[in-house]
Every structure is written in C-alpha cells, then in structure tokens.
Write an enzyme that holds these catalytic residues in place. Structure first.
Site, PDB file in Angstrom:
ATOM      1  N   GLU A 235      -8.653   8.538  -4.656  1.00  0.00           N
ATOM      2  CA  GLU A 235      -9.721   8.202  -5.599  1.00  0.00           C
ATOM      3  C   GLU A 235      -9.635   6.745  -6.035  1.00  0.00           C
ATOM      4  O   GLU A 235     -10.658   6.081  -6.246  1.00  0.00           O
ATOM      5  CB  GLU A 235      -9.667   9.132  -6.814  1.00  0.00           C
TER       6      GLU A 235
ATOM      7  N   HIS B 199     -11.395   4.671  -3.532  1.00  0.00           N
ATOM      8  CA  HIS B 199     -12.850   4.628  -3.751  1.00  0.00           C
ATOM      9  C   HIS B 199     -13.198   3.569  -4.794  1.00  0.00           C
ATOM     10  O   HIS B 199     -14.164   2.822  -4.640  1.00  0.00           O
ATOM     11  CB  HIS B 199     -13.346   5.992  -4.228  1.00  0.00           C
TER      12      HIS B 199
ATOM     13  N   GLU C 289     -15.388   8.337   3.000  1.00  0.00           N
ATOM     14  CA  GLU C 289     -14.284   9.276   2.815  1.00  0.00           C
ATOM     15  C   GLU C 289     -13.148   8.963   3.787  1.00  0.00           C
ATOM     16  O   GLU C 289     -11.967   8.976   3.412  1.00  0.00           O
ATOM     17  CB  GLU C 289     -14.771  10.719   3.007  1.00  0.00           C
TER      18      GLU C 289
END
Length: 324
Positions: A131, A134, A200
C-alpha cells in the site's frame, strides 16, 4: 515495463477521448465534456479519502492505541522514502487493505481487523509495504486521470446519441452513433481496468522491495485471496465501485485475470513475486532471506498489544509473527 504500459494505456484512452469528441461535436464538444468530467473527478480526488474511510467505517490508529503496528508502518514508510501515512483500521473479518490520499504527504493506509488477526507480522508488513508503494507511485492520481477520461468518454457518447439522432450530417451516421454509444464507454472501462491491474503488479514489485521480502507478500496474497472468497466484506459489497482500491478483490466473482477484472489473477501475482525472490537470492530459486528491516535489533521484542479491543483473542500457540 509497468510504467511504460501505464503510459501507453493512458495515451490510448486520451486518443479515444479526442476521437469520440471530434466525431460528436468537434473540439467544442470535446472540451465541454472534459471540463465536466474533470470537475467531478477533482472533487472525488480531493475528498476520496474522507468518503471511502467513512463508508468503510474505519477508525484512525495512533502510537498509543497500536504502538507495534504504528512502529512497523513508520519503519516501512522510511524504507519507502515517504512520510508516515495516517493509519486506519476497518472492522471487517475479511483480511484486506487499501491505500488512498491525493499525495504522499496526505497518504492513508487502511487495513482490516481480519488482516491483523489472520496474518503473521511479516505478512502484515508486506501488505502495508504494498500500500505504501501505491502512495509513493501516486496511483491515486493515476486512477483519477483514467477516471476523468473514462467519465468524459461516457459523457461524449451520450452527447453523440442526443445530437447524432438529430443531425443527418453526423460524420458517423445514426448507426455509427449507436455503435459509438455502446462501444466507447466499454473501451474506456477496459482501459481503466487494465491500468488498475498494471498498477497492482507495480505495487507488488515495489512493495516487495520496500519490505525486502517478496515471499512474505506472496504468502499474504495467498491467504488474503483464500479467505476473501469465504469471508464477505459487507462495506465493500455496498460500494463495489471501490473494489479496485483493495490489495485483493473484496467481492465475489472476478476470479480470472481477464479484461473485466479489476485485479490481476492472484496466481500470476504470486508467481511474479516468487520469481523476484529467486532473483534476489541469486537466481537459484531459493527462499529470500527474511530481512525484516522494520525490526530494530537493539529494541526488546514484546508481545504485540495493538489488537482491536473486543476482537477475538488468539488461541494459545497460534502464530503471531516475529514478535511471538
């Protein structure tokens, strides 16, 4: 490769938007639709973190309520070279996580109760690292751009239906207008999903580098995928449009790595991480050493006390990760 693929996909969607706009209303119609879509998505971009956290019923964690988890996230953020994000906990039994925030300075990582209850600490750290990747890669901005273009294309297609049916001089004709109304939004949606899947894969790669343990992330993805299939996430079910934000698909269906999937096939992601582990270990295919760079060897390891009050206690002897 993933960066180039993302760039090509966004360029393709931009070209699609310009082509549809020209066919519908020339440069004027193209500009109007883009401004409207940009305004809608700008509002979502600046407020998406507040909206999604509220919809998920997440509560913020701090160093006092979750010292070990907070410390883990801070060390991983330092590895990633970004500021410490705000950390939230969602009361869902399904193991999952997502990141949001319009920039690394405004980053947010949200994890579920099921994630911390069912994964070891190194696996939880690997998920958080994913995360953080990201956030570092500004994927929220990337997805906002694609959402803006996709929304503009859908608007233009609707304009085409309205004007095309009344204008005999339409360059594509009435039949062509109907085909454009149907096919243009589908094409935009496919590109948007392809961008999401590409990001992803990139977050898997960068997250594995942040935690320096590709196998921990591969193991976490396997557990999350298996448990998500039999553990419903009711908050995600009520807002399926947000499913692409999670590290793994929180909804039923979408089991294949196909054109309409928001996430890559978990088996493909795990295989890529295992190959990465083999490269790190010298190409011999062996396991990657568990560096666990987020653990300070000079500090005593204590039993984690960041579990949510009122949640299920762990059974005696249950694996809790490197802290016992």
């Amino acid at each position: 490769m993933n960066f180039m693929r993302t760039t090509i996909l966004i360029a393709g969607m931009t070209a699609l938007f310009m082509g549809v706009g020209y066919l519908v209303g020339g440069t004027g119609g193209m500009g109007i639709a883009f401004v409207v879509a940009l305004g809608m998505n700008a509002f979502a971009y600046w407020n998406s973190d507040k909206m999604v956290l509220s919809m998920q019923g997440a509560r913020e964690l701090d160093p006092r309520s979750a010292p070990q988890l907070y410390d883990l996230t801070a060390r991983l953020a330092e590895n990633a070279g970004i500021p410490m994000p705000r950390l939230y906990l969602m009361d869902s039994a399904q193991p999952n996580a997502f990141a949001t925030g319009r920039s690394p300075d405004k980053g947010v990582v949200a994890i579920t109760r099921g994630l911390v209850q069912n994964l070891s600490m190194d696996e939880v750290g690997a998920v958080i690292a994913h995360e953080l990747a990201h956030i570092k890669n500004r994927d929220s901005l990337t997805m906002t751009i694609t959402a803006t273009l996709a929304g503009a294309i859908s608007m233009l297609a609707q304009f085409g239906l309205f004007f095309g049916g009344r204008n005999n001089d339409s360059p594509v004709g009435f039949i062509g207008t109907i085909a454009m109304v149907i096919l243009a939004p589908i094409a935009a949606m496919l590109v948007q999903m392809a961008v999401s899947r590409t990001r992803e894969y990139q977050a898997d790669k960068d997250g594995a580098l942040i935690c320096r343990d590709p196998l921990a992330l591969a193991s976490a993805l396997g557990k999350i995928t298996a448990m998500a299939r039999r553990t419903p996430n009711m908050a995600a079910e009520r807002a399926p449009a947000m499913a692409h934000m999670y590290i793994a698909n929180p909804l039923s269906g979408q089991r294949m790595d196909n054109l309409f999937a928001t996430h890559p096939n978990p088996a493909n992601r795990i295989a890529a991480l295992e190959a990465m582990a083999g490269e790190i270990s010298g190409g011999g295919g062996g396991a990657t050493p568990r560096a666990q760079v987020y653990v300070d060897p000079d500090r005593p390891r204590t039993t984690p006390n960041w579990r949510t009050p009122g949640t299920r206690p762990r059974d005696a002897g249950e694996h809790r990760g490197p802290w016992g």
